[in-house]
Motif scaffolding. Structure first.
Motif, short mmCIF file in Angstrom:
data_model
loop_
_atom_site.label_atom_id
_atom_site.label_comp_id
_atom_site.label_asym_id
_atom_site.label_seq_id
_atom_site.Cartn_x
_atom_site.Cartn_y
_atom_site.Cartn_z
N LEU A 26 0.81 -1.21 0.00
CA LEU A 26 0.00 0.00 0.00
C LEU A 26 0.85 1.27 0.00
O LEU A 26 0.36 2.35 -0.37
N SER A 27 2.10 1.12 0.42
CA SER A 27 2.99 2.29 0.41
C SER A 27 3.59 2.55 -0.97
O SER A 27 4.23 3.59 -1.17
N GLU A 81 -0.10 -0.01 -10.65
CA GLU A 81 0.37 -1.12 -11.46
C GLU A 81 1.42 -1.94 -10.72
O GLU A 81 1.40 -3.17 -10.76
N GLU A 82 2.32 -1.26 -10.01
CA GLU A 82 3.34 -1.96 -9.23
C GLU A 82 2.72 -2.69 -8.03
O GLU A 82 3.19 -3.75 -7.64
N ARG A 83 1.69 -2.10 -7.45
CA ARG A 83 0.97 -2.78 -6.36
C ARG A 83 0.40 -4.11 -6.84
O ARG A 83 0.54 -5.14 -6.18
N LEU A 84 -0.30 -4.06 -7.97
CA LEU A 84 -0.91 -5.27 -8.51
C LEU A 84 0.15 -6.31 -8.87
O LEU A 84 -0.05 -7.52 -8.66
N LYS A 85 1.26 -5.84 -9.41
CA LYS A 85 2.34 -6.75 -9.78
C LYS A 85 2.93 -7.43 -8.55
O LYS A 85 3.19 -8.64 -8.57
N ALA A 86 3.09 -6.67 -7.46
CA ALA A 86 3.63 -7.24 -6.22
C ALA A 86 2.65 -8.24 -5.62
O ALA A 86 3.04 -9.34 -5.18
N LEU A 87 1.36 -7.88 -5.58
CA LEU A 87 0.36 -8.78 -5.02
C LEU A 87 0.18 -10.03 -5.86
O LEU A 87 -0.12 -11.12 -5.33
#
Length: 311
Positions: free
Chosen positions: A228-229, A234-240
């Protein structure tokens, strides 16, 4: 005279149960069960082969995946003789020694799998929250030590159970409600005081599955905070997305295990068929689904499988 009255007739075998009321159809029921075992064993063996033969997959994430596949393979092998023996040959009897050996392998491998899932959660935590130190934290020697520690914990905690069960007298019908042996069922067949087994069994569950599930939950709380930080959606979704396969594996493992424990402890009024089906889901679904989930959701494994099939 009193000695004669106190003497109990000891049974030397346990009776396993297939699907009550469907004995005539056991040969047909064996077809989907046999298919599940074949897919489970082949799928997990393929995962092991791919990780071993592809140098690009010699990374922590895939090493932990190979540990998971090896554990699932062991679980399938430990249950297939009695499950298929009932459906193919109506072999309901199992000796005490064979039953105690089977429950030792089932429970120890289950707790090892719980540890492996915890290590995979730690792997995702380090990869997302501390990516620059990922390679230095999860080195190959450290992963090997973790794997050895998981195996020793599972084996040493379960090792006393067969000996605790062996000291009991069994003078009931000894009919188990599954087609394999579980500690929580076998102990109920005893005509002796089982408080020591109950207390020790509760301690083992809390110190393994209970502790592991809490640590996995804590890992994902910290992963979620880190994700969340991240500024870019797009990077959030990629990490999740890198966590999806592991989350599926966790749910596939813990949900049937918790469900079966609840049914054994509080489901006395439920139909025996519910308990039997939950038992099959607990032991058959995770080894079946884990290779499928990782093959579908992990690009590197999927690509390697395609290359292997069409080579």
């Amino acid at each position: 005279m009193s000695m004669f009255n106190d003497t109990r007739v000891k049974s030397s075998v346990f009776l396993l149960t297939g699907i009550p009321g469907q004995e005539a159809a056991h040969i047909w029921i064996s077809i989907p069960f046999c298919s599940i075992y074949v897919v489970s064993m082949v799928g997990n063996a393929v995962i092991l082969f791919i990780v071993k033969t592809d140098p690009s997959l010699h990374e922590p994430m895939y090493i932990f995946l190979s540990m998971l596949a090896l554990t699932d393979l062991g679980l399938s092998i430990s249950t297939v003789p009695t499950v298929m023996g009932i459906f193919w040959f109506n072999a309901q009897e199992i000796s005490f020694t064979a039953c105690f050996a089977q429950l030792f392998f089932i429970h120890s491998l289950s707790f090892i799998e719980s540890s492996v899932l915890l290590s995979m959660a730690f792997d995702r935590y380090v990869a997302i929250c501390n990516p620059l130190r990922y390679a230095s934290i999860l080195t190959t020697p450290r992963i090997a030590k973790m794997g050895l520690a998981f195996m020793l914990r599972g084996v040493l905690l379960i090792f006393p159970l067969p000996f605790l069960l062996k000291r009991f007298q069994y003078c009931k019908a000894n009919v188990l409600s599954h087609s394999y042996c579980l500690h929580q069922e076998v102990k109920k067949m005893a005509c002796s005081d089982i408080r020591v087994n109950s207390i020790y069994g509760l301690f083992v569950i809390i110190s393994t599955v209970g502790m592991d599930s809490l640590l996995i939950l804590l890992s994902y709380v910290m992963i979620l905070r880190a994700v969340l930080s991240i500024a870019s959606q797009e990077e959030r979704l990629k990490a999740l997305n890198t966590c999806v396969s592991h989350i599926c594996a966790v749910l596939l493992f813990y949900t049937p295990m918790i469900g079966l424990s609840i049914v054994h402890r509080f489901g006395r009024d439920l139909s025996p068929l519910v308990q039997i089906l939950m038992g099959y889901v607990y032991l058959l679904v995770p080894p079946l689904m884990n290779p499928i989930v990782y093959s579908v959701k992990t690009k590197q494994i999927r690509a390697r499988m395609v290359r292997t099939c069409f080579k």
